[in-house]
Design a protein around this motif. Structure first.
Motif, mmCIF file in Angstrom:
data_model
loop_
_atom_site.group_PDB
_atom_site.id
_atom_site.type_symbol
_atom_site.label_atom_id
_atom_site.label_comp_id
_atom_site.label_asym_id
_atom_site.label_seq_id
_atom_site.Cartn_x
_atom_site.Cartn_y
_atom_site.Cartn_z
ATOM 1 N N ARG A 273 -19.256 -12.394 50.893
ATOM 2 C CA ARG A 273 -19.645 -10.990 50.723
ATOM 3 C C ARG A 273 -20.620 -10.827 49.563
ATOM 4 O O ARG A 273 -21.596 -10.095 49.667
ATOM 5 C CB ARG A 273 -18.423 -10.114 50.479
ATOM 6 C CG ARG A 273 -17.643 -9.777 51.697
ATOM 7 C CD ARG A 273 -16.530 -8.774 51.366
ATOM 8 N NE ARG A 273 -15.520 -8.828 52.374
ATOM 9 C CZ ARG A 273 -14.359 -9.470 52.255
ATOM 10 N NH1 ARG A 273 -14.033 -10.096 51.150
ATOM 11 N NH2 ARG A 273 -13.509 -9.472 53.253
ATOM 12 N N SER A 274 -20.336 -11.495 48.467
ATOM 13 C CA SER A 274 -21.188 -11.346 47.283
ATOM 14 C C SER A 274 -22.585 -11.924 47.521
ATOM 15 O O SER A 274 -23.535 -11.537 46.840
ATOM 16 C CB SER A 274 -20.544 -11.999 46.056
ATOM 17 O OG SER A 274 -20.640 -13.406 46.127
ATOM 18 N N GLU B 23 -23.198 -11.633 52.982
ATOM 19 C CA GLU B 23 -22.630 -11.795 54.322
ATOM 20 C C GLU B 23 -22.017 -10.471 54.769
ATOM 21 O O GLU B 23 -21.438 -9.747 53.975
ATOM 22 C CB GLU B 23 -21.574 -12.898 54.330
ATOM 23 C CG GLU B 23 -21.060 -13.253 55.708
ATOM 24 C CD GLU B 23 -22.165 -13.699 56.645
ATOM 25 O OE1 GLU B 23 -22.587 -12.879 57.494
ATOM 26 O OE2 GLU B 23 -22.610 -14.851 56.526
ATOM 27 N N THR B 24 -22.155 -10.155 56.056
ATOM 28 C CA THR B 24 -21.611 -8.890 56.557
ATOM 29 C C THR B 24 -20.107 -8.996 56.808
ATOM 30 O O THR B 24 -19.588 -10.077 57.127
ATOM 31 C CB THR B 24 -22.295 -8.457 57.871
ATOM 32 O OG1 THR B 24 -21.937 -9.376 58.919
ATOM 33 C CG2 THR B 24 -23.802 -8.379 57.716
ATOM 34 N N GLU B 25 -19.461 -7.878 56.666
ATOM 35 C CA GLU B 25 -18.014 -7.809 56.894
ATOM 36 C C GLU B 25 -17.679 -8.216 58.329
ATOM 37 O O GLU B 25 -16.718 -8.928 58.575
ATOM 38 C CB GLU B 25 -17.507 -6.391 56.598
ATOM 39 C CG GLU B 25 -16.030 -6.277 56.501
ATOM 40 C CD GLU B 25 -15.441 -6.962 55.275
ATOM 41 O OE1 GLU B 25 -14.232 -7.242 55.298
ATOM 42 O OE2 GLU B 25 -16.168 -7.211 54.290
ATOM 43 N N MET B 26 -18.508 -7.769 59.281
ATOM 44 C CA MET B 26 -18.217 -8.064 60.686
ATOM 45 C C MET B 26 -18.303 -9.559 60.971
ATOM 46 O O MET B 26 -17.475 -10.097 61.706
ATOM 47 C CB MET B 26 -19.175 -7.293 61.604
ATOM 48 C CG MET B 26 -18.789 -7.395 63.072
ATOM 49 S SD MET B 26 -17.063 -6.939 63.449
ATOM 50 C CE MET B 26 -17.047 -5.209 63.040
ATOM 51 N N ARG B 27 -19.278 -10.257 60.397
ATOM 52 C CA ARG B 27 -19.367 -11.708 60.635
ATOM 53 C C ARG B 27 -18.191 -12.441 59.999
ATOM 54 O O ARG B 27 -17.728 -13.440 60.533
ATOM 55 C CB ARG B 27 -20.711 -12.254 60.123
ATOM 56 C CG ARG B 27 -21.833 -11.997 61.101
ATOM 57 C CD ARG B 27 -23.208 -12.372 60.588
ATOM 58 N NE ARG B 27 -23.318 -13.533 59.781
ATOM 59 C CZ ARG B 27 -23.765 -14.726 60.190
ATOM 60 N NH1 ARG B 27 -24.123 -14.904 61.448
ATOM 61 N NH2 ARG B 27 -23.868 -15.742 59.356
ATOM 62 N N ILE B 28 -17.692 -11.938 58.896
ATOM 63 C CA ILE B 28 -16.505 -12.537 58.275
ATOM 64 C C ILE B 28 -15.289 -12.297 59.167
ATOM 65 O O ILE B 28 -14.515 -13.219 59.447
ATOM 66 C CB ILE B 28 -16.291 -11.991 56.849
ATOM 67 C CG1 ILE B 28 -17.418 -12.489 55.929
ATOM 68 C CG2 ILE B 28 -14.918 -12.390 56.314
ATOM 69 C CD1 ILE B 28 -17.448 -11.838 54.564
ATOM 70 N N ILE B 29 -15.139 -11.086 59.641
ATOM 71 C CA ILE B 29 -14.003 -10.741 60.501
ATOM 72 C C ILE B 29 -14.044 -11.540 61.807
ATOM 73 O O ILE B 29 -13.021 -12.031 62.278
ATOM 74 C CB ILE B 29 -13.986 -9.223 60.800
ATOM 75 C CG1 ILE B 29 -13.644 -8.443 59.536
ATOM 76 C CG2 ILE B 29 -13.021 -8.894 61.940
ATOM 77 C CD1 ILE B 29 -13.890 -6.957 59.647
#
Length: 153
Positions: A60-61, A64-70
């Motif tokens: 994230r820092s 990176e997007t939240e959706m790609r992490i999820i």
């Protein structure tokens, strides 16, 4: 969860050596964003909450997007990842689950289609390193930092 031991306090020289190993891998030039996805995916497979927390936060820092992490756990079924990322994630899964997979030729051919031989070595070493960290944190029962809940207005 109660921590069992602190590898950072008990074995600082070994931790320093592992950090040095990772520094050498990073000098190879693989994209930092790709590295975070690889480390996060291996940590998901291994069930290492400490490392999942760290690498999701680091990703994230770095933008990176939240959706790609999820969606990372379902990367095979999502159009959010590039061919290069897909090859790296397949190689990550293959090597992290090596007792099951035996690192099949199909996964090697896929990674070879996107990475040079030197990059494959860097990627393979990166996957090995995160698996060591995962095993250390799981064995130590490392507890990730917990932020207080944010009040909803």
């Amino acid at each position: 969860m109660t921590p069992r031991f602190s590898p950072f306090k008990v074995a600082p020289d070994l931790i320093k050596a592992l950090v040095g190993f990772e520094t050498a891998i990073a000098a190879g030039g693989l994209e930092h964003s790709l590295g975070e996805l690889v480390k996060l995916r291996a940590s998901q497979i291994n069930g290492c909450a400490f490392c999942i927390h760290m690498h999701a936060k680091d990703a994230r820092s770095q933008g990176e997007t939240e959706m790609r992490i999820i969606m990372l756990n379902a990367w095979r079924d999502s159009p959010l990842y590039t061919d290069r990322e897909r090859a790296a994630l397949a190689w990550t899964e293959s090597l992290t689950k090596i007792a099951e997979t035996g690192a099949p030729d199909a996964d090697y051919e896929l990674v070879k289609s996107q990475f040079s031989e030197a990059e494959i070595i860097d990627l393979t070493m990166m996957i090995g390193a995160i698996n060591v960290w995962n095993r250390m944190q799981i064995a130590a029962r490392g507890v990730h930092p917990v932020q207080p809940p944010v009040a909803v207005a």
